[in-house]
Design a protein around this motif. Structure first.
Motif, PDB file in Angstrom:
ATOM      1  N   LEU A 123      22.526  32.120  29.995  1.00 55.99           N
ATOM      2  CA  LEU A 123      22.024  33.445  30.762  1.00 55.99           C
ATOM      3  C   LEU A 123      21.497  34.483  29.975  1.00 55.99           C
ATOM      4  N   GLU A 124      22.079  34.935  28.842  1.00 61.82           N
ATOM      5  CA  GLU A 124      21.425  35.923  27.904  1.00 61.82           C
ATOM      6  C   GLU A 124      20.337  35.499  27.555  1.00 61.82           C
ATOM      7  N   LYS A 125      20.213  34.376  26.800  1.00 69.46           N
ATOM      8  CA  LYS A 125      18.908  34.060  25.945  1.00 69.46           C
ATOM      9  C   LYS A 125      17.836  33.614  27.007  1.00 69.46           C
ATOM     10  N   ARG A 126      17.952  32.729  27.885  1.00 67.28           N
ATOM     11  CA  ARG A 126      16.809  32.494  28.795  1.00 67.28           C
ATOM     12  C   ARG A 126      16.548  32.986  29.779  1.00 67.28           C
ATOM     13  N   VAL A 127      17.658  33.927  30.596  1.00 72.58           N
ATOM     14  CA  VAL A 127      17.390  34.806  31.669  1.00 72.58           C
ATOM     15  C   VAL A 127      17.164  36.251  31.192  1.00 72.58           C
ATOM     16  N   GLY A 128      17.736  36.760  30.150  1.00 71.83           N
ATOM     17  CA  GLY A 128      17.957  38.051  29.931  1.00 71.83           C
ATOM     18  C   GLY A 128      18.786  38.979  30.358  1.00 71.83           C
ATOM     19  N   MET A 129      20.140  38.441  30.712  1.00 74.67           N
ATOM     20  CA  MET A 129      21.021  39.062  31.146  1.00 74.67           C
ATOM     21  C   MET A 129      21.874  39.738  29.979  1.00 74.67           C
ATOM     22  N   LEU A 130      22.202  40.715  29.955  1.00 68.54           N
ATOM     23  CA  LEU A 130      23.166  41.588  28.749  1.00 68.54           C
ATOM     24  C   LEU A 130      24.815  41.383  28.785  1.00 68.54           C
ATOM     25  N   LEU A 131      25.114  40.151  28.495  1.00 66.91           N
ATOM     26  CA  LEU A 131      26.617  40.053  28.854  1.00 66.91           C
ATOM     27  C   LEU A 131      27.318  40.090  27.556  1.00 66.91           C
ATOM     28  N   GLN A 132      26.785  40.341  26.501  1.00 64.26           N
ATOM     29  CA  GLN A 132      27.554  40.363  25.295  1.00 64.26           C
ATOM     30  C   GLN A 132      28.512  41.502  25.363  1.00 64.26           C
ATOM     31  N   ASN A 133      28.724  42.536  26.150  1.00 61.73           N
ATOM     32  CA  ASN A 133      29.712  43.392  26.165  1.00 61.73           C
ATOM     33  C   ASN A 133      30.565  43.205  27.616  1.00 61.73           C
ATOM     34  N   GLN A 134      30.351  42.153  28.034  1.00 57.11           N
ATOM     35  CA  GLN A 134      31.144  41.995  29.467  1.00 57.11           C
ATOM     36  C   GLN A 134      32.451  40.905  29.448  1.00 57.11           C
ATOM     37  N   ASP A 135      33.448  41.477  29.964  1.00 53.05           N
ATOM     38  CA  ASP A 135      34.692  40.407  29.943  1.00 53.05           C
ATOM     39  C   ASP A 135      34.209  39.702  31.167  1.00 53.05           C
ATOM     40  N   ALA A 136      34.637  38.175  30.729  1.00 56.05           N
ATOM     41  CA  ALA A 136      34.173  37.093  32.013  1.00 56.05           C
ATOM     42  C   ALA A 136      35.604  36.527  32.035  1.00 56.05           C
ATOM     43  N   TYR A 137      35.961  36.334  33.366  1.00 54.44           N
ATOM     44  CA  TYR A 137      37.156  35.531  33.860  1.00 54.44           C
ATOM     45  C   TYR A 137      36.843  34.555  35.094  1.00 54.44           C
ATOM     46  N   LEU A 138      36.983  33.239  34.785  1.00 55.42           N
ATOM     47  CA  LEU A 138      36.520  32.373  35.759  1.00 55.42           C
ATOM     48  C   LEU A 138      37.652  31.529  36.249  1.00 55.42           C
ATOM     49  N   LYS A 139      37.538  31.160  37.326  1.00 59.78           N
ATOM     50  CA  LYS A 139      38.801  30.408  38.207  1.00 59.78           C
ATOM     51  C   LYS A 139      38.216  29.261  38.998  1.00 59.78           C
ATOM     52  N   VAL A 140      38.880  28.279  39.227  1.00 58.56           N
ATOM     53  CA  VAL A 140      38.605  27.401  40.068  1.00 58.56           C
ATOM     54  C   VAL A 140      39.724  27.458  41.245  1.00 58.56           C
ATOM     55  N   ALA A 141      39.477  27.661  42.383  1.00 56.08           N
ATOM     56  CA  ALA A 141      40.485  28.038  43.326  1.00 56.08           C
ATOM     57  C   ALA A 141      40.900  26.763  43.793  1.00 56.08           C
ATOM     58  N   GLY A 142      42.317  26.768  44.248  1.00 55.26           N
ATOM     59  CA  GLY A 142      43.092  25.692  44.743  1.00 55.26           C
ATOM     60  C   GLY A 142      43.934  25.024  43.553  1.00 55.26           C
ATOM     61  N   GLY A 143      43.782  25.566  42.291  1.00 55.91           N
ATOM     62  CA  GLY A 143      44.517  24.770  41.270  1.00 55.91           C
ATOM     63  C   GLY A 143      44.091  23.449  40.873  1.00 55.91           C
ATOM     64  N   ILE A 144      42.942  22.939  41.251  1.00 56.30           N
ATOM     65  CA  ILE A 144      42.332  21.699  40.624  1.00 56.30           C
ATOM     66  C   ILE A 144      41.434  21.898  39.445  1.00 56.30           C
TER      67      ILE A 144
END
Length: 459
Positions: free
Chosen positions: A343-364
């Motif tokens: 996303l940062e290289k191909r789309v141009g989003m500046l994410l290098q100074n952002q914390d990222a938390y991801l989750k799959v809902a439901g425990g799967i």
């Protein structure tokens, strides 16, 4: 009197050494070497010298001259259980079921035993952890009662073998393999030698007599089945019973299956009177989804032969540390920084100074590449604060150059999305040819991540 010889055996991988070592050379684990007395030579065959065929199978035979037996698989009343095993129980198979303490392994097998006994099959339930009265209390709570279900409390393998010989059951459940011991092995129950020898003997009984045997295995704190790794190689099928103790849903997952798919998954719900199967898990995973929340997307993932719709949630926030955090639950944590780099290289989003938390809902837990596009759009949605349409379902694999690659079984995924009321599916452009989607659902093909973001977030 001759001095008994001893050796040190790793309880993790089975590595043998004449002297004690702090670190096992085989698996690298520390403090796993345990001293065991070598059994005296009695002339009996070793653990792996058992025969699973008849005397005529001791010679080499052309494969074209071997006659196969087309016996139908035995069905239980739990369709989820049948699906995970590969559409039913195979005669003469040895199935290992592992899971955390109290997750419901014994409950599941007792219910299956009752259903098989109701079909006039003779079932022998061998418990090495509970007395007969304790088994009766559990059976009364589950409503289990049948003359064809025989219970037996014993840990001596020789006595268990004699009982199987006298009863001649169609199914045997051993709960658990860590409590069973062979009297000729001097080590304690649960050790590498005991588990290896007892499993080999049960395998011989299953193959020679055509009896389907289920054995329960304890798991370690890391989540793997306790004992040597060779235990999983010996059996025909390895099932893991997973779930959070504070939640009612349980997942039965096949990690090895010689008679079916290794990616099958069955969903159960623990209730007061036992386990009930969940016929449509997609509704369960999406029932508490927030409408109009940024960072939430829905993906159609394949679990074996069944499509399952799950919600992927992402939270992107400015980092207060020098190195931003990347955390993921339910997906491979290495996939998160990879997709953020795209996303940062191909789309141009500046994410290098952002914390990222991801989750799959439901425990799967999801591990297939078709969820890449949904993860990327969830990250972009949370970063920009723009929610996706709640009726969108996103499918696709993302390459390092930003392209969206085709995925397998796209028809089944789209049909599952249409069944649950989704109105639009964003999928790879190369998956559009050669078929037509169901009525009432719009199919949007994309060839790059930037194009997918334009469709879902408007830029």
């Amino acid at each position: 009197m001759a001095k008994r010889k001893t050796k040190f055996i790793c309880q993790k991988c089975g590595y043998e050494s004449p002297k004690w070592m702090g670190k096992c050379p085989g698996c690298g684990e520390w403090n796993k070497m345990v001293e065991e007395v070598e059994p005296a030579s009695t002339g009996r065959r070793g653990a792996f010298a058992y025969s699973v065929g008849t005397s005529s199978s001791s010679k080499a035979t052309p494969i074209t001259s071997i006659e196969t037996l087309s016996e139908p698989r035995i069905q239980t009343d739990l369709n989820e259980f049948n699906r995970v095993l590969g559409s039913g129980i195979v005669r003469g198979s040895l199935v290992l079921i592992g899971g955390d303490p109290g997750i419901g392994k014994s409950t599941l097998l007792l219910q299956v035993s009752s259903q098989l006994a109701a079909k006039s099959y003779q079932v022998l339930y061998v418990s090495g952890e509970e007395s007969l009265r304790q088994l009766k209390l559990r059976a009364d709570r589950l409503g289990v009662s049948s003359e064809n279900l025989l219970v037996y409390s014993e840990t001596n393998l020789e006595e268990i073998s004699k009982t199987i010989e006298n009863v001649s059951p169609s199914f045997v459940i051993v709960d658990s393999i860590q409590t069973v011991f062979h009297p000729e092995i001097t080590s304690a129950p649960g050790s590498v030698s005991q588990i290896r020898e007892c499993t080999a003997e049960l395998m011989r009984i299953a193959k020679s007599k055509g009896i389907a045997i289920f054995i329960v295995g304890h798991v370690t704190k890391e989540g793997s089945i306790a004992g040597p790794r060779i235990l999983e190689h010996m059996v025909d099928t390895v099932l893991y019973f997973e779930g959070e103790r504070h939640h009612t849903y349980r997942i039965l997952r096949a990690v090895k299956n010689r008679f079916g798919s290794t990616n099958e998954m069955g969903i159960f719900e623990m209730k007061e009177f036992g386990l009930e199967e969940v016929e449509n898990p997609s509704e369960i995973f999406l029932e508490e989804r927030s409408q109009g929340a940024a960072g939430s997307t829905v993906v159609a993932s394949m679990e074996g032969t069944r499509p399952v719709l799950v919600e992927i949630q992402a939270l992107i926030s400015p980092s207060s540390f020098g190195i931003p955090r990347r955390m993921a639950t339910g997906i491979d944590h290495n996939r998160v920084p990879l997709l953020m780099a795209v996303l940062e290289k191909r789309v141009g989003m500046l994410l290098q100074n952002q914390d990222a938390y991801l989750k799959v809902a439901g425990g799967i837990k999801l591990d297939e590449p078709a969820i890449d596009l949904a993860i990327a759009i969830s990250i972009a949605s949370s970063f920009r604060g723009k929610p996706t349409r709640p009726t969108d379902c996103i499918i696709g694999e993302v390459g390092l150059t930003g392209e969206v690659r085709r995925v397998s079984r796209i028809e089944q995924r789209v049909q599952e999305a249409a069944k649950l009321g989704f109105e639009r599916v964003i999928l790879p452009q190369n998956n559009l040819g050669g078929w037509q989607g169901p009525k009432g659902i719009e199919l949007v093909g994309v060839s790059s991540v930037s194009q997918a973001l334009q469709v879902t977030l408007g830029g």
